[in-house]
Design a protein around this motif. Structure first.
Motif, PDB file in Angstrom:
ATOM      1  N   SER A 127       0.803  -1.221   0.000  1.00 17.74           N
ATOM      2  CA  SER A 127       0.000   0.000   0.000  1.00 17.74           C
ATOM      3  C   SER A 127       0.836   1.271   0.000  1.00 17.74           C
ATOM      4  O   SER A 127       0.281   2.382   0.048  1.00 17.74           O
ATOM      5  CB  SER A 127      -0.957   0.013   1.198  1.00 17.74           C
ATOM      6  OG  SER A 127      -0.247   0.139   2.420  1.00 17.74           O
ATOM      7  N   GLU A 143     -13.061   9.397  -1.168  1.00 16.02           N
ATOM      8  CA  GLU A 143     -12.747   8.050  -1.652  1.00 16.02           C
ATOM      9  C   GLU A 143     -11.449   7.553  -1.040  1.00 16.02           C
ATOM     10  O   GLU A 143     -11.347   6.410  -0.587  1.00 16.02           O
ATOM     11  CB  GLU A 143     -12.609   8.042  -3.178  1.00 16.02           C
ATOM     12  CG  GLU A 143     -13.899   8.026  -3.958  1.00 16.02           C
ATOM     13  CD  GLU A 143     -13.652   8.057  -5.453  1.00 16.02           C
ATOM     14  OE1 GLU A 143     -14.560   7.641  -6.192  1.00 16.02           O
ATOM     15  OE2 GLU A 143     -12.570   8.505  -5.879  1.00 16.02           O
ATOM     16  N   PHE A 147     -11.270   4.387   1.443  1.00 15.13           N
ATOM     17  CA  PHE A 147     -10.548   3.210   0.956  1.00 15.13           C
ATOM     18  C   PHE A 147      -9.379   2.844   1.873  1.00 15.13           C
ATOM     19  O   PHE A 147      -9.205   1.674   2.261  1.00 15.13           O
ATOM     20  CB  PHE A 147     -10.041   3.467  -0.461  1.00 15.13           C
ATOM     21  CG  PHE A 147      -9.161   2.371  -0.996  1.00 15.13           C
ATOM     22  CD1 PHE A 147      -9.706   1.171  -1.431  1.00 15.13           C
ATOM     23  CD2 PHE A 147      -7.786   2.529  -1.056  1.00 15.13           C
ATOM     24  CE1 PHE A 147      -8.902   0.150  -1.913  1.00 15.13           C
ATOM     25  CE2 PHE A 147      -6.973   1.515  -1.540  1.00 15.13           C
ATOM     26  CZ  PHE A 147      -7.535   0.319  -1.977  1.00 15.13           C
ATOM     27  N   ASP A 151      -9.836  -0.646   3.560  1.00 16.19           N
ATOM     28  CA  ASP A 151      -9.125  -1.733   2.893  1.00 16.19           C
ATOM     29  C   ASP A 151      -7.705  -1.944   3.420  1.00 16.19           C
ATOM     30  O   ASP A 151      -7.190  -3.056   3.370  1.00 16.19           O
ATOM     31  CB  ASP A 151      -9.075  -1.489   1.386  1.00 16.19           C
ATOM     32  CG  ASP A 151     -10.398  -1.796   0.709  1.00 16.19           C
ATOM     33  OD1 ASP A 151     -11.450  -1.443   1.281  1.00 16.19           O
ATOM     34  OD2 ASP A 151     -10.394  -2.396  -0.380  1.00 16.19           O
ATOM     35  N   ALA A 175     -15.579   3.484  -0.922  1.00 16.95           N
ATOM     36  CA  ALA A 175     -14.495   2.497  -0.944  1.00 16.95           C
ATOM     37  C   ALA A 175     -14.589   1.612  -2.182  1.00 16.95           C
ATOM     38  O   ALA A 175     -13.572   1.258  -2.780  1.00 16.95           O
ATOM     39  CB  ALA A 175     -14.536   1.646   0.322  1.00 16.95           C
ATOM     40  N   SER A 176     -15.810   1.263  -2.581  1.00 18.24           N
ATOM     41  CA  SER A 176     -15.996   0.429  -3.769  1.00 18.24           C
ATOM     42  C   SER A 176     -15.536   1.161  -5.021  1.00 18.24           C
ATOM     43  O   SER A 176     -14.869   0.583  -5.893  1.00 18.24           O
ATOM     44  CB  SER A 176     -17.469   0.040  -3.900  1.00 18.24           C
ATOM     45  OG  SER A 176     -17.689  -0.729  -5.057  1.00 18.24           O
ATOM     46  N   ARG A 179     -11.820   1.235  -5.043  1.00 12.67           N
ATOM     47  CA  ARG A 179     -11.291  -0.092  -5.364  1.00 12.67           C
ATOM     48  C   ARG A 179     -11.261  -0.317  -6.874  1.00 12.67           C
ATOM     49  O   ARG A 179     -10.326  -0.917  -7.406  1.00 12.67           O
ATOM     50  CB  ARG A 179     -12.150  -1.144  -4.669  1.00 12.67           C
ATOM     51  CG  ARG A 179     -11.398  -2.366  -4.171  1.00 12.67           C
ATOM     52  CD  ARG A 179     -12.300  -3.223  -3.312  1.00 12.67           C
ATOM     53  NE  ARG A 179     -12.533  -2.634  -2.000  1.00 12.67           N
ATOM     54  CZ  ARG A 179     -13.742  -2.366  -1.508  1.00 12.67           C
ATOM     55  NH1 ARG A 179     -14.824  -2.653  -2.195  1.00 12.67           N
ATOM     56  NH2 ARG A 179     -13.852  -1.825  -0.320  1.00 12.67           N
ATOM     57  N   ARG A 180     -12.286   0.156  -7.560  1.00 12.79           N
ATOM     58  CA  ARG A 180     -12.328   0.014  -9.022  1.00 12.79           C
ATOM     59  C   ARG A 180     -11.188   0.793  -9.667  1.00 12.79           C
ATOM     60  O   ARG A 180     -10.604   0.360 -10.659  1.00 12.79           O
ATOM     61  CB  ARG A 180     -13.679   0.478  -9.567  1.00 12.79           C
ATOM     62  CG  ARG A 180     -14.820  -0.490  -9.281  1.00 12.79           C
ATOM     63  CD  ARG A 180     -16.051  -0.149 -10.112  1.00 12.79           C
ATOM     64  NE  ARG A 180     -16.612   1.148  -9.754  1.00 12.79           N
ATOM     65  CZ  ARG A 180     -17.522   1.323  -8.803  1.00 12.79           C
ATOM     66  NH1 ARG A 180     -17.972   0.284  -8.096  1.00 12.79           N
ATOM     67  NH2 ARG A 180     -17.991   2.529  -8.529  1.00 12.79           N
ATOM     68  N   ILE A 182      -8.285   1.341  -8.328  1.00 12.51           N
ATOM     69  CA  ILE A 182      -7.060   0.597  -8.048  1.00 12.51           C
ATOM     70  C   ILE A 182      -6.927  -0.585  -8.982  1.00 12.51           C
ATOM     71  O   ILE A 182      -5.857  -0.873  -9.523  1.00 12.51           O
ATOM     72  CB  ILE A 182      -7.035   0.116  -6.587  1.00 12.51           C
ATOM     73  CG1 ILE A 182      -6.828   1.302  -5.630  1.00 12.51           C
ATOM     74  CG2 ILE A 182      -5.954  -0.942  -6.371  1.00 12.51           C
ATOM     75  CD1 ILE A 182      -5.441   1.896  -5.657  1.00 12.51           C
ATOM     76  N   ARG A 183      -8.016  -1.287  -9.220  1.00 11.56           N
ATOM     77  CA  ARG A 183      -7.964  -2.514 -10.003  1.00 11.56           C
ATOM     78  C   ARG A 183      -7.887  -2.263 -11.497  1.00 11.56           C
ATOM     79  O   ARG A 183      -7.333  -3.074 -12.232  1.00 11.56           O
ATOM     80  CB  ARG A 183      -9.198  -3.371  -9.700  1.00 11.56           C
ATOM     81  CG  ARG A 183      -9.183  -3.962  -8.300  1.00 11.56           C
ATOM     82  CD  ARG A 183     -10.485  -4.659  -7.983  1.00 11.56           C
ATOM     83  NE  ARG A 183     -10.472  -5.250  -6.652  1.00 11.56           N
ATOM     84  CZ  ARG A 183     -11.556  -5.678  -6.019  1.00 11.56           C
ATOM     85  NH1 ARG A 183     -12.742  -5.575  -6.600  1.00 11.56           N
ATOM     86  NH2 ARG A 183     -11.460  -6.207  -4.813  1.00 11.56           N
TER      87      ARG A 183
END
Length: 309
Positions: A127, A143, A147, A151, A175-176, A179-180, A182-183
């Motif tokens: 991280s 956000e 996050f 997380d 957070a969701s 996360r998107r 990040i991914r």
């Protein structure tokens, strides 16, 4: 909270010990939220100042001093993130998060007569790698806070809601969404040994001023971003493309032949440190995709190189 205050007996207040034990956690949290160790240290200092501004009775009424400190530090970070956009608009050139050395490479400073070693307080995990921190920069402040707290530090959405001033459901959505982000850019991780070999090969090709070898190590769409902050020479805009990036590094080597390039760990990943007359002038962090280098971040702002110089 119950504390035993016995002034004058020479023993450390157990309440003070408990409060100060939270410092490492707060440094870790604030660095990930802000991308700056200097700002993180300022946040922690301000957090403790607010704690000691409370009366003893107010302190005793707080059931979880650690939770109180985390809440205050997170809110200070949230305020700083909200004003960061305006500050970045005044920043000269590109802004890159402050790079951290491996704890074995940290150069100690002194504060108040005590040795200070923030590298012992910042956990070097996934991280804090540069690619991760750069993606965090694209998030909204809410956000980013939601996050990181959920997380990375495993706080509940109910606790996060109190910090950001939103409902737990809204924090879950924040957070969701983070996360998107990040991914989205992620590709299968390159093995650590292969990343190390790529950075070592880059160093050797750079030292040899071998443009063809450099191009072979770089992704065709590689991007290099430099951060001089107006205090050191640096390209004001990203350099893109393998040939352009390779030529830029060869030109640097040609202009300053007395550079010493060292392999070092930068934010937990293989990186390079460039020294001139024994002084660190650049820290390079790399993002590897497959068997090529995808991103290079070159931090030259001397204010961000305190742990290295």
């Amino acid at each position: 909270m119950t504390t035993q205050r016995e002034p004058g007996d020479g023993r450390l207040d157990p309440g003070l010990t408990a409060i100060m034990s939270e410092r490492r956690h707060l440094i870790n949290l604030a660095y990930r939220l802000l991308g700056s160790l200097a700002d993180a240290e300022d946040v922690v200092q301000e957090t403790y100042a607010r704690w000691y501004a409370l009366t003893p009775q107010q302190q005793d009424a707080i059931d979880s001093p650690g939770g109180w400190l985390t809440t205050v530090a997170s809110r200070i970070c949230l305020d700083l993130l909200g004003s960061a956009r305006a500050r970045r608009e005044r920043y000269v050139g590109e802004w890159i998060p402050e790079p951290l050395p491996d704890r074995t490479e940290w150069i100690n400073g002194r504060s108040g007569g005590n040795t200070v070693d923030p590298a012992d307080r910042v956990t070097l995990d996934e991280s804090i790698n540069m690619a991760f921190l750069v993606v965090l920069e694209a998030m909204t402040p809410a956000e980013r806070v939601a996050f990181i707290l959920h997380d990375v530090f495993r706080y509940s959405f109910a606790d996060i809601a109190e910090i950001v001033g939103r409902t737990p459901a809204a924090c879950r959505q924040l957070a969701s969404s983070a996360r998107r982000r990040i991914r989205a850019p992620q590709v299968p991780a390159t093995p650590a040994v292969q990343r190390t070999d790529l950075v070592r090969d880059f160093k050797q090709a750079w030292e040899a001023k071998d443009i063809d070898a450099l191009i072979g190590l770089l992704d065709p769409d590689v991007t290099t971003i430099a951060d001089g902050g107006g205090l050191a020479s640096a390209e004001l805009r990203p350099v893109e493309g393998s040939e352009q990036v390779a030529r830029a590094f060869v030109e640097i080597a040609g202009r300053t032949p007395d550079l010493t390039i060292l392999e070092r760990t930068v934010n937990g990943q293989p990186g390079l440190v460039v020294q001139q007359e024994g002084v660190t002038v650049t820290v390079l962090a790399f993002d590897v995709a497959g068997d090529r280098i995808k991103h290079i971040w070159a931090v030259r702002n001397p204010e961000k190189l305190r742990p290295w110089t």
